[in-house]
Design a protein around this motif. Sequence first.
Motif, PDB file in Angstrom:
ATOM      1  N   GLN A  75       0.851  -1.183   0.000  1.00  0.00           N
ATOM      2  CA  GLN A  75       0.000   0.000   0.000  1.00  0.00           C
ATOM      3  C   GLN A  75       0.893   1.241   0.000  1.00  0.00           C
ATOM      4  OE1 GLN A  75      -2.931  -0.081   3.106  1.00  0.00           O
ATOM      5  NE2 GLN A  75      -3.642  -2.140   2.617  1.00  0.00           N
ATOM      6  N   SER A  76       0.341   2.333  -0.518  1.00  0.00           N
ATOM      7  CA  SER A  76       1.162   3.527  -0.694  1.00  0.00           C
ATOM      8  C   SER A  76       1.654   4.098   0.638  1.00  0.00           C
ATOM      9  CB  SER A  76       0.373   4.593  -1.450  1.00  0.00           C
ATOM     10  OG  SER A  76      -0.828   4.918  -0.752  1.00  0.00           O
ATOM     11  N   TRP A  77       0.787   4.144   1.653  1.00  0.00           N
ATOM     12  CA  TRP A  77       1.200   4.722   2.929  1.00  0.00           C
ATOM     13  C   TRP A  77       2.213   3.822   3.636  1.00  0.00           C
ATOM     14  CZ3 TRP A  77       0.388   2.212   7.566  1.00  0.00           C
ATOM     15  CH2 TRP A  77      -0.506   1.142   7.564  1.00  0.00           C
ATOM     16  N   VAL A  78       2.126   2.511   3.425  1.00  0.00           N
ATOM     17  CA  VAL A  78       3.124   1.590   3.986  1.00  0.00           C
ATOM     18  C   VAL A  78       4.481   1.829   3.327  1.00  0.00           C
ATOM     19  CG1 VAL A  78       3.744  -0.847   4.247  1.00  0.00           C
ATOM     20  CG2 VAL A  78       1.371  -0.124   4.544  1.00  0.00           C
ATOM     21  N   PHE A  79       4.466   2.173   2.056  1.00  0.00           N
ATOM     22  CA  PHE A  79       5.698   2.471   1.322  1.00  0.00           C
ATOM     23  C   PHE A  79       6.477   3.591   2.002  1.00  0.00           C
ATOM     24  CE2 PHE A  79       7.880   4.890  -2.025  1.00  0.00           C
ATOM     25  CZ  PHE A  79       8.651   3.890  -2.617  1.00  0.00           C
ATOM     26  N   PHE A  80       5.790   4.675   2.369  1.00  0.00           N
ATOM     27  CA  PHE A  80       6.473   5.821   2.980  1.00  0.00           C
ATOM     28  C   PHE A  80       6.836   5.550   4.439  1.00  0.00           C
ATOM     29  CE2 PHE A  80       3.900   7.805  -0.438  1.00  0.00           C
ATOM     30  CZ  PHE A  80       4.960   8.284  -1.187  1.00  0.00           C
ATOM     31  N   VAL A  81       5.982   4.833   5.157  1.00  0.00           N
ATOM     32  CA  VAL A  81       6.302   4.490   6.542  1.00  0.00           C
ATOM     33  C   VAL A  81       7.527   3.584   6.595  1.00  0.00           C
ATOM     34  CG1 VAL A  81       5.502   3.284   8.608  1.00  0.00           C
ATOM     35  CG2 VAL A  81       3.949   4.811   7.386  1.00  0.00           C
ATOM     36  N   CYS A  82       7.594   2.633   5.686  1.00  0.00           N
ATOM     37  CA  CYS A  82       8.750   1.738   5.641  1.00  0.00           C
ATOM     38  C   CYS A  82      10.023   2.502   5.266  1.00  0.00           C
ATOM     39  CB  CYS A  82       8.504   0.618   4.630  1.00  0.00           C
ATOM     40  SG  CYS A  82       7.336  -0.634   5.206  1.00  0.00           S
ATOM     41  N   ALA A  83       9.894   3.487   4.395  1.00  0.00           N
ATOM     42  CA  ALA A  83      11.064   4.305   4.062  1.00  0.00           C
ATOM     43  C   ALA A  83      11.597   5.017   5.301  1.00  0.00           C
ATOM     44  CB  ALA A  83      10.695   5.322   2.990  1.00  0.00           C
ATOM     45  N   LEU A  84      10.686   5.577   6.089  1.00  0.00           N
ATOM     46  CA  LEU A  84      11.085   6.247   7.324  1.00  0.00           C
ATOM     47  C   LEU A  84      11.720   5.263   8.300  1.00  0.00           C
ATOM     48  CD1 LEU A  84      11.009   8.885   9.005  1.00  0.00           C
ATOM     49  CD2 LEU A  84       8.787   8.130   9.869  1.00  0.00           C
ATOM     50  N   MET A  85      11.135   4.072   8.447  1.00  0.00           N
ATOM     51  CA  MET A  85      11.645   3.090   9.395  1.00  0.00           C
ATOM     52  C   MET A  85      12.973   2.492   8.946  1.00  0.00           C
ATOM     53  SD  MET A  85       9.593   3.308  11.808  1.00  0.00           S
ATOM     54  CE  MET A  85      10.301   1.988  12.788  1.00  0.00           C
ATOM     55  N   ILE A  86      13.162   2.333   7.632  1.00  0.00           N
ATOM     56  CA  ILE A  86      14.459   1.878   7.135  1.00  0.00           C
ATOM     57  C   ILE A  86      15.534   2.905   7.460  1.00  0.00           C
ATOM     58  CG2 ILE A  86      15.778   1.449   5.024  1.00  0.00           C
ATOM     59  CD1 ILE A  86      13.292   0.134   3.855  1.00  0.00           C
ATOM     60  N   GLY A  87      15.205   4.188   7.297  1.00  0.00           N
ATOM     61  CA  GLY A  87      16.154   5.234   7.674  1.00  0.00           C
ATOM     62  C   GLY A  87      16.475   5.206   9.158  1.00  0.00           C
ATOM     63  N   ILE A  88      15.452   4.989   9.988  1.00  0.00           N
ATOM     64  CA  ILE A  88      15.683   4.908  11.438  1.00  0.00           C
ATOM     65  C   ILE A  88      16.563   3.704  11.763  1.00  0.00           C
ATOM     66  CG2 ILE A  88      14.547   4.468  13.649  1.00  0.00           C
ATOM     67  CD1 ILE A  88      12.185   6.121  12.643  1.00  0.00           C
ATOM     68  N   GLY A  89      16.305   2.572  11.094  1.00  0.00           N
ATOM     69  CA  GLY A  89      17.126   1.387  11.337  1.00  0.00           C
ATOM     70  C   GLY A  89      18.579   1.604  10.975  1.00  0.00           C
ATOM     71  N   TYR A  90      18.831   2.241   9.836  1.00  0.00           N
ATOM     72  CA  TYR A  90      20.206   2.530   9.440  1.00  0.00           C
ATOM     73  C   TYR A  90      20.848   3.567  10.367  1.00  0.00           C
ATOM     74  CZ  TYR A  90      19.916  -0.093   5.074  1.00  0.00           C
ATOM     75  OH  TYR A  90      19.801  -1.087   4.138  1.00  0.00           O
ATOM     76  N   GLY A  91      20.077   4.569  10.772  1.00  0.00           N
ATOM     77  CA  GLY A  91      20.631   5.599  11.651  1.00  0.00           C
ATOM     78  C   GLY A  91      20.969   5.078  13.030  1.00  0.00           C
ATOM     79  N   VAL A  92      20.079   4.251  13.587  1.00  0.00           N
ATOM     80  CA  VAL A  92      20.341   3.668  14.901  1.00  0.00           C
ATOM     81  C   VAL A  92      21.536   2.728  14.850  1.00  0.00           C
ATOM     82  CG1 VAL A  92      19.364   2.168  16.692  1.00  0.00           C
ATOM     83  CG2 VAL A  92      17.940   3.919  15.633  1.00  0.00           C
ATOM     84  N   GLY A  93      21.821   2.180  13.670  1.00  0.00           N
ATOM     85  CA  GLY A  93      22.961   1.273  13.522  1.00  0.00           C
ATOM     86  C   GLY A  93      24.311   1.922  13.684  1.00  0.00           C
ATOM     87  N   SER A  94      24.368   3.177  14.102  1.00  0.00           N
ATOM     88  CA  SER A  94      25.656   3.839  14.324  1.00  0.00           C
ATOM     89  C   SER A  94      26.441   3.197  15.454  1.00  0.00           C
ATOM     90  CB  SER A  94      25.433   5.328  14.639  1.00  0.00           C
ATOM     91  OG  SER A  94      24.611   5.487  15.789  1.00  0.00           O
ATOM     92  N   GLY A  95      25.794   2.325  16.258  1.00  0.00           N
ATOM     93  CA  GLY A  95      26.512   1.659  17.340  1.00  0.00           C
ATOM     94  C   GLY A  95      27.283   0.433  16.887  1.00  0.00           C
ATOM     95  N   PHE A  96      27.067  -0.029  15.662  1.00  0.00           N
ATOM     96  CA  PHE A  96      27.733  -1.240  15.200  1.00  0.00           C
ATOM     97  C   PHE A  96      29.263  -1.133  15.138  1.00  0.00           C
ATOM     98  CE2 PHE A  96      23.572  -2.692  13.426  1.00  0.00           C
ATOM     99  CZ  PHE A  96      23.565  -3.941  14.028  1.00  0.00           C
TER     100      PHE A  96
END
Length: 199
Positions: free
Chosen positions: A51-72
């Motif tokens: 769904q279109s709104w899931v597309f944008f929410v997932c984009a935001l969450m993928i960015g959050i996942g990559y950003g939080v990964g700064s601890g790796f």
Amino acid sequence: PGYFFIYMAVGVGTSRLVSGRLVDHGKIHWVSVCSAVCLLVTFTVFATVHQSWVFFVCALMIGIGYGVGSGFPMPFVNVAPHNMRGTATSTYLTSFDLGVGIGMLSAGFIASCAGLAVAYGVGAGCCLASLGVYLRWVRPSYEKHKLLDKFIMKKEKNIIKVQRYESPCGRVATSVRLVTNFVLCDWQVEKHRDHVDEI
């Protein structure tokens, strides 16, 4: 596609504002696990819900996942002596770039054969595997071999516990005490590093 990367960039930027402070306070494992779980859930939803709104929410969450990964990178850096921390950082970045390259080639091949949904599903599986490896081997190894933890935490506690004074003289005293704590803790860290290198 342009809006996807805009939402992703917003997620990366906002999450790093929080994750950086958490890493500074020693919550390396918490941040790393949250990153892997966030990417795992997001890739799974992205592959199954169309769904279109899931597309944008997932984009935001993928960015959050990559950003939080700064601890790796921290498990790499904190187990290395001070004269090899550049090598540890370059080892992490080389591994990361190699994984990105392999992932992009593999995702393109899978998407061309079976579709993007399957490619994102395989990505979710990779996140699950990396989470298992982290919890089973990386975290215990890091806790066993990490260096300078007690000195770094002492330095952080001295900074956190600085009191706020209303008067100008109080602010000057606070600044002097903060600088003194930095100097003393840095001296202790360097002394401990030299002792570790001699051993």
